[in-house]
Design a protein around this motif. Structure first.
Motif, PDB file in Angstrom:
ATOM      1  N   GLU A 194       6.778   9.534  -6.182  1.00 51.39           N
ATOM      2  CA  GLU A 194       6.548   8.362  -7.029  1.00 51.39           C
ATOM      3  C   GLU A 194       5.665   8.757  -8.212  1.00 51.39           C
ATOM      4  O   GLU A 194       4.830   9.650  -8.110  1.00 51.39           O
ATOM      5  N   GLU A 198       4.006   3.896 -11.468  1.00 52.87           N
ATOM      6  CA  GLU A 198       4.543   2.949 -10.485  1.00 52.87           C
ATOM      7  C   GLU A 198       3.435   2.405  -9.588  1.00 52.87           C
ATOM      8  O   GLU A 198       3.466   1.252  -9.169  1.00 52.87           O
ATOM      9  N   ARG A 375       3.796   1.809  -1.777  1.00 56.91           N
ATOM     10  CA  ARG A 375       5.153   2.358  -1.905  1.00 56.91           C
ATOM     11  C   ARG A 375       6.174   1.489  -1.159  1.00 56.91           C
ATOM     12  O   ARG A 375       7.295   1.296  -1.621  1.00 56.91           O
ATOM     13  N   GLU A 379       9.433  -0.090  -2.747  1.00 57.76           N
ATOM     14  CA  GLU A 379      10.786   0.119  -2.200  1.00 57.76           C
ATOM     15  C   GLU A 379      11.479  -1.220  -1.932  1.00 57.76           C
ATOM     16  O   GLU A 379      12.677  -1.363  -2.156  1.00 57.76           O
TER      17      GLU A 379
END
Ligand code: SF4
Ligand code: SF4
Length: 393
Positions: A194, A198, A375, A379
């Motif tokens: 990543e 982000e 994360r 996702e």
């Protein structure tokens, strides 16, 4: 490992563990393939929905999933393939082994992580003792007498160690620890593939922060989690809250003291009803009860789901947190007596040992788990990959 970092299953029968294979990632990949075909546990925690977005599991994937796991044991107790079944599916133990590897893999500098690798508890306690002795030596070099000094009704501990010396010592150590923690986070995040941009996405950060602050997954939808044993309980969640918010309050007390000193020119010691002392006292009480409770749960935890290799550093973190709080509260209670000097150096040595061990033990799980939750939120916001699943046959 092949070039594409794909974990290769080492077992002759892909479902059955090969006892010759020692690599935790190989076992973790085997278990995830079984779980991905079964999917019975998909409502238990974030691990299973994250797993279902994948058909294959690289080392990075396993590091991510292992840090998404909060070691509740629920999937182990529910599993029809857990031991003595020949599939030997034990997600919490497998992930605990992988997590321990990630602590070493991402640690900076690696040399220090290696020091705590074995006998983490003993090494941490010896470090604390050495640092207490170093603090005693520092006060002697400065010509201060810890024992024979007359009690001071104001409880001024800067007469044993000047504010400038104390601030320089802890400022230097704090900068080093902050750098080590940031380096660990960056390594973990980059390994996930990543970008740092982000990570800063507000929606993902907010979602992860809510999970962290409420300990959503330890709540078990109101029923509590299966830790330390199979019976459900809220104990771990509450002791965790006391520890986390106790730590946060102690940090806030330090910030308030710094603002008092540098912002307003008000010198310590502060009154018992001043903001730094009230925050520090409340935080200290949380840090006494929380770690003591977590230690008790830990000692009663199911050995079937744990990983003995990491328990030394886990215990060291809990013990040093407790000792930091105990010595801090003792210093506050006896600061206007002749014990002040002695209690001060013991407290400073323990706090420094706690700081120096933070990047190499259980504390980093808090950072990696928070990052893994960010994360996970990222996702979830992305289109679902078109993944089917294998059949167990
Ligand atoms: S029941 Fe067992 S194999 Fe199935 S998802 Fe849960 S842990 Fe995995
Ligand atoms: S041990 Fe708990 S948190 Fe970890 S994968 Fe199993 S159910 Fe999820």
């Amino acid at each position: 490992m092949p070039e594409d970092d794909q974990v290769v299953d080492g077992a002759r029968n892909p479902m059955v563990r090969d006892p010759e294979v020692r690599d935790p990632a190989v076992n973790g990949e085997r278990i995830m393939r079984i779980c991905n075909a079964c999917r019975y546990c998909e409502g238990y925690c974030a691990v299973f929905p994250a797993m279902e977005r994948r058909l294959q599991f690289t080392r990075s994937d396993l590091n991510y999933l292992a840090n998404l796991c909060h070691d509740c044991g629920e999937c182990y107790y529910a599993c029809q393939y857990s031991p003595p079944h020949e599939f030997d599916v034990n997600v919490p133990r497998s992930f605990a082994e992988i997590r321990a590897q990630t602590y070493r893999q991402y640690a900076w500098p690696a040399l220090l992580a290696a020091m705590f690798d074995r006998n983490g508890l003993a090494v941490s306690l010896v470090l604390a003792l050495i640092l207490v002795l170093a603090m005693v030596a520092a006060t002697l070099v400065l010509g201060r007498d810890l024992v024979a000094a007359a009690p001071d009704p104001a409880g001024d501990f800067y007469r044993f160690m000047p504010h400038g010396v104390m601030a320089s010592l802890f400022g230097g150590v704090s900068l080093f620890v902050a750098l080590a923690l940031v380096m660990g986070f960056v390594r973990f995040w980059r390994d996930m593939g990543e970008s740092l941009a982000e990570f800063a996405r507000p929606d993902a950060l907010w979602s992860a922060m809510k999970d962290v602050l409420r300990l959503e997954y330890l709540d078990g939808k109101g029923a509590g989690c299966t830790y330390p044993r199979e019976e459900r309980s809220q104990a771990r969640r509450w002791f965790h809250h006391l520890t986390f918010y106790g730590f946060a309050l102690c940090f806030a007390a330090t910030v308030a003291g710094t603002i008092y000193h540098y912002g307003f020119g008000w010198k310590a010691p502060y009154g018992y009803l001043s903001l730094p002392v009230v925050l520090g006292t409340l935080g200290g009480i949380g840090l006494l009860i929380g770690p003591a409770g977590l230690l008790r749960l830990r000692l009663r935890s199911d050995p079937a789901t744990g990983h003995a290799g990491q328990s030394g550093m886990d215990l060291a973190f809990i013990v040093l947190l407790f000792a930091t709080s105990l010595t801090g509260l003792a210093l506050l209670a006896f600061r206007d007596t002749s014990l002040c000097g002695l209690l001060l150096v013991i407290h400073l040595g323990v706090v420094m040992a706690l700081f120096l061990t933070l990047p190499y033990g259980k504390y980093v799980h808090g950072i990696y788990r928070s990052a893994a939750l960010v994360r996970y939120a990222l996702e979830k916001s992305r289109p679902t990959p078109n993944v089917g699943f294998d059949s167990l046959g």
